[in-house]
Motif scaffolding. Sequence first.
Motif, PDB file in Angstrom:
ATOM      1  N   GLU A 124      60.413   2.120-107.885  1.00  0.00           N
ATOM      2  CA  GLU A 124      59.016   1.699-107.993  1.00  0.00           C
ATOM      3  C   GLU A 124      58.939   0.344-108.700  1.00  0.00           C
ATOM      4  OE1 GLU A 124      56.517   4.970-109.307  1.00  0.00           O
ATOM      5  OE2 GLU A 124      56.668   5.787-107.274  1.00  0.00           O
ATOM      6  N   ASP A 125      59.820   0.121-109.668  1.00  0.00           N
ATOM      7  CA  ASP A 125      59.842  -1.175-110.350  1.00  0.00           C
ATOM      8  C   ASP A 125      60.179  -2.312-109.374  1.00  0.00           C
ATOM      9  OD1 ASP A 125      59.778  -2.779-112.831  1.00  0.00           O
ATOM     10  OD2 ASP A 125      61.894  -3.094-112.363  1.00  0.00           O
ATOM     11  N   GLU A 126      61.146  -2.069-108.498  1.00  0.00           N
ATOM     12  CA  GLU A 126      61.492  -3.102-107.509  1.00  0.00           C
ATOM     13  C   GLU A 126      60.329  -3.372-106.568  1.00  0.00           C
ATOM     14  OE1 GLU A 126      66.243  -2.890-106.653  1.00  0.00           O
ATOM     15  OE2 GLU A 126      65.114  -1.060-106.232  1.00  0.00           O
ATOM     16  N   ILE A 127      59.560  -2.332-106.236  1.00  0.00           N
ATOM     17  CA  ILE A 127      58.396  -2.527-105.359  1.00  0.00           C
ATOM     18  C   ILE A 127      57.369  -3.422-106.053  1.00  0.00           C
ATOM     19  CG2 ILE A 127      56.474  -1.386-104.157  1.00  0.00           C
ATOM     20  CD1 ILE A 127      58.334   1.013-103.714  1.00  0.00           C
ATOM     21  N   TRP A 128      57.109  -3.175-107.342  1.00  0.00           N
ATOM     22  CA  TRP A 128      56.165  -4.038-108.061  1.00  0.00           C
ATOM     23  C   TRP A 128      56.679  -5.472-108.113  1.00  0.00           C
ATOM     24  CZ3 TRP A 128      51.527  -2.774-107.942  1.00  0.00           C
ATOM     25  CH2 TRP A 128      51.075  -1.475-108.210  1.00  0.00           C
ATOM     26  N   ARG A 129      58.003  -5.621-108.269  1.00  0.00           N
ATOM     27  CA  ARG A 129      58.565  -6.971-108.327  1.00  0.00           C
ATOM     28  C   ARG A 129      58.382  -7.706-107.005  1.00  0.00           C
ATOM     29  NH1 ARG A 129      62.420  -7.924-112.576  1.00  0.00           N
ATOM     30  NH2 ARG A 129      62.198  -6.243-114.075  1.00  0.00           N
ATOM     31  N   VAL A 130      58.610  -6.989-105.897  1.00  0.00           N
ATOM     32  CA  VAL A 130      58.482  -7.661-104.605  1.00  0.00           C
ATOM     33  C   VAL A 130      57.005  -7.994-104.331  1.00  0.00           C
ATOM     34  CG1 VAL A 130      58.375  -5.709-102.970  1.00  0.00           C
ATOM     35  CG2 VAL A 130      59.523  -7.779-102.299  1.00  0.00           C
ATOM     36  N   ILE A 131      56.108  -7.132-104.762  1.00  0.00           N
ATOM     37  CA  ILE A 131      54.676  -7.415-104.612  1.00  0.00           C
ATOM     38  C   ILE A 131      54.295  -8.649-105.442  1.00  0.00           C
ATOM     39  CG2 ILE A 131      52.350  -6.548-105.170  1.00  0.00           C
ATOM     40  CD1 ILE A 131      53.401  -3.740-104.324  1.00  0.00           C
ATOM     41  N   THR A 132      54.867  -8.745-106.629  1.00  0.00           N
ATOM     42  CA  THR A 132      54.607  -9.904-107.487  1.00  0.00           C
ATOM     43  C   THR A 132      55.092 -11.187-106.806  1.00  0.00           C
ATOM     44  OG1 THR A 132      54.943  -8.464-109.390  1.00  0.00           O
ATOM     45  CG2 THR A 132      54.926 -10.839-109.819  1.00  0.00           C
ATOM     46  N   PHE A 133      56.275 -11.104-106.175  1.00  0.00           N
ATOM     47  CA  PHE A 133      56.780 -12.249-105.412  1.00  0.00           C
ATOM     48  C   PHE A 133      55.802 -12.613-104.297  1.00  0.00           C
ATOM     49  CE2 PHE A 133      58.750 -13.537-101.427  1.00  0.00           C
ATOM     50  CZ  PHE A 133      59.261 -14.768-101.785  1.00  0.00           C
ATOM     51  N   MET A 134      55.352 -11.606-103.544  1.00  0.00           N
ATOM     52  CA  MET A 134      54.451 -11.866-102.418  1.00  0.00           C
ATOM     53  C   MET A 134      53.139 -12.491-102.894  1.00  0.00           C
ATOM     54  SD  MET A 134      55.319  -8.347-100.391  1.00  0.00           S
ATOM     55  CE  MET A 134      53.788  -8.237 -99.496  1.00  0.00           C
ATOM     56  N   ARG A 135      52.625 -11.996-103.996  1.00  0.00           N
ATOM     57  CA  ARG A 135      51.377 -12.555-104.529  1.00  0.00           C
ATOM     58  C   ARG A 135      51.559 -14.012-104.937  1.00  0.00           C
ATOM     59  NH1 ARG A 135      47.174  -9.643-103.792  1.00  0.00           N
ATOM     60  NH2 ARG A 135      46.984  -7.516-104.551  1.00  0.00           N
ATOM     61  N   SER A 136      52.763 -14.311-105.434  1.00  0.00           N
ATOM     62  CA  SER A 136      53.004 -15.664-105.894  1.00  0.00           C
ATOM     63  C   SER A 136      53.302 -16.612-104.721  1.00  0.00           C
ATOM     64  CB  SER A 136      54.148 -15.633-106.902  1.00  0.00           C
ATOM     65  OG  SER A 136      54.862 -16.815-106.877  1.00  0.00           O
ATOM     66  N   ALA A 137      53.981 -16.085-103.677  1.00  0.00           N
ATOM     67  CA  ALA A 137      54.414 -16.953-102.574  1.00  0.00           C
ATOM     68  C   ALA A 137      53.351 -17.097-101.476  1.00  0.00           C
ATOM     69  CB  ALA A 137      55.703 -16.403-101.970  1.00  0.00           C
ATOM     70  N   PHE A 138      52.606 -16.045-101.227  1.00  0.00           N
ATOM     71  CA  PHE A 138      51.659 -16.045-100.097  1.00  0.00           C
ATOM     72  C   PHE A 138      50.235 -16.094-100.647  1.00  0.00           C
ATOM     73  CE2 PHE A 138      55.186 -13.054 -98.609  1.00  0.00           C
ATOM     74  CZ  PHE A 138      55.994 -14.109 -98.229  1.00  0.00           C
ATOM     75  N   THR A 139      49.771 -17.298-100.857  1.00  0.00           N
ATOM     76  CA  THR A 139      48.531 -17.417-101.637  1.00  0.00           C
ATOM     77  C   THR A 139      47.307 -17.763-100.812  1.00  0.00           C
ATOM     78  OG1 THR A 139      49.261 -19.649-102.131  1.00  0.00           O
ATOM     79  CG2 THR A 139      49.600 -17.994-103.832  1.00  0.00           C
ATOM     80  N   ARG A 140      47.419 -17.815 -99.483  1.00  0.00           N
ATOM     81  CA  ARG A 140      46.237 -18.192 -98.718  1.00  0.00           C
ATOM     82  C   ARG A 140      45.187 -17.103 -98.666  1.00  0.00           C
ATOM     83  NH1 ARG A 140      48.463 -21.220 -93.457  1.00  0.00           N
ATOM     84  NH2 ARG A 140      50.477 -21.068 -94.469  1.00  0.00           N
TER      85      ARG A 140
END
Length: 140
Positions: A124-140
């Motif tokens: 679950e921690d890795e899932i939150w990390r990947v979501i954090t990456f997506m929020r930071s990278a895909f900002t449109r």
Amino acid sequence: MKTLCTLAVLGLLTFMATPALAIQTAPAEFLEMENPYDPEDVDRKFLKKAGKIYKRKCKKCHGTEGDGQGSAAADIEKPKPTSFIEPGYMEGKQDGQLFWITRDGSPKTEMNAFGPGSEVNLSEDEIWRVITFMRSAFTR
Ligand code: HEC
């Protein structure tokens, strides 16, 4: 007879106008969840590591740019991998929705479960990390 035809046509139109495979909404207990990481307050090292999970497990469908055009996307029938860069898409999705779909998958689609116990077995921690990456990278 005429009324029957009109009804049939109306029925058909309604049927066609209904989105066939709308993604399911997460149960309330997931929607209430908050990402333990703040995408605006993590360092580059964090994003680099989290980005690696995305590259290894998500990119082939959702694409390097998050546009849903990964190398495997062409071979996937509807529903196609979601584009995360449609304007407003990421903003409109609650953390818990992204978490739930990533953990448990979208039934009867190519979006598999990636959470604990799945084949890929992200914590679950890795899932939150990947979501954090997506929020930071895909900002449109
Ligand atoms: C084999 C292809 C494939 C891979 C790999 C994949 N996805 Fe997906 N994903 C899909 C498809 C197809 C959909 C659309 C599902 C639907 O519309 O029901 C989707 C939808 C989603 C959604 C949309 C949820 C919503 O509510 O709009 C999220 C978030 C998501 N994927 C995250 C991920 C993450 C994170 C990874 C990597 C850990 C990943 N996906 C890997 C195919 C894939």
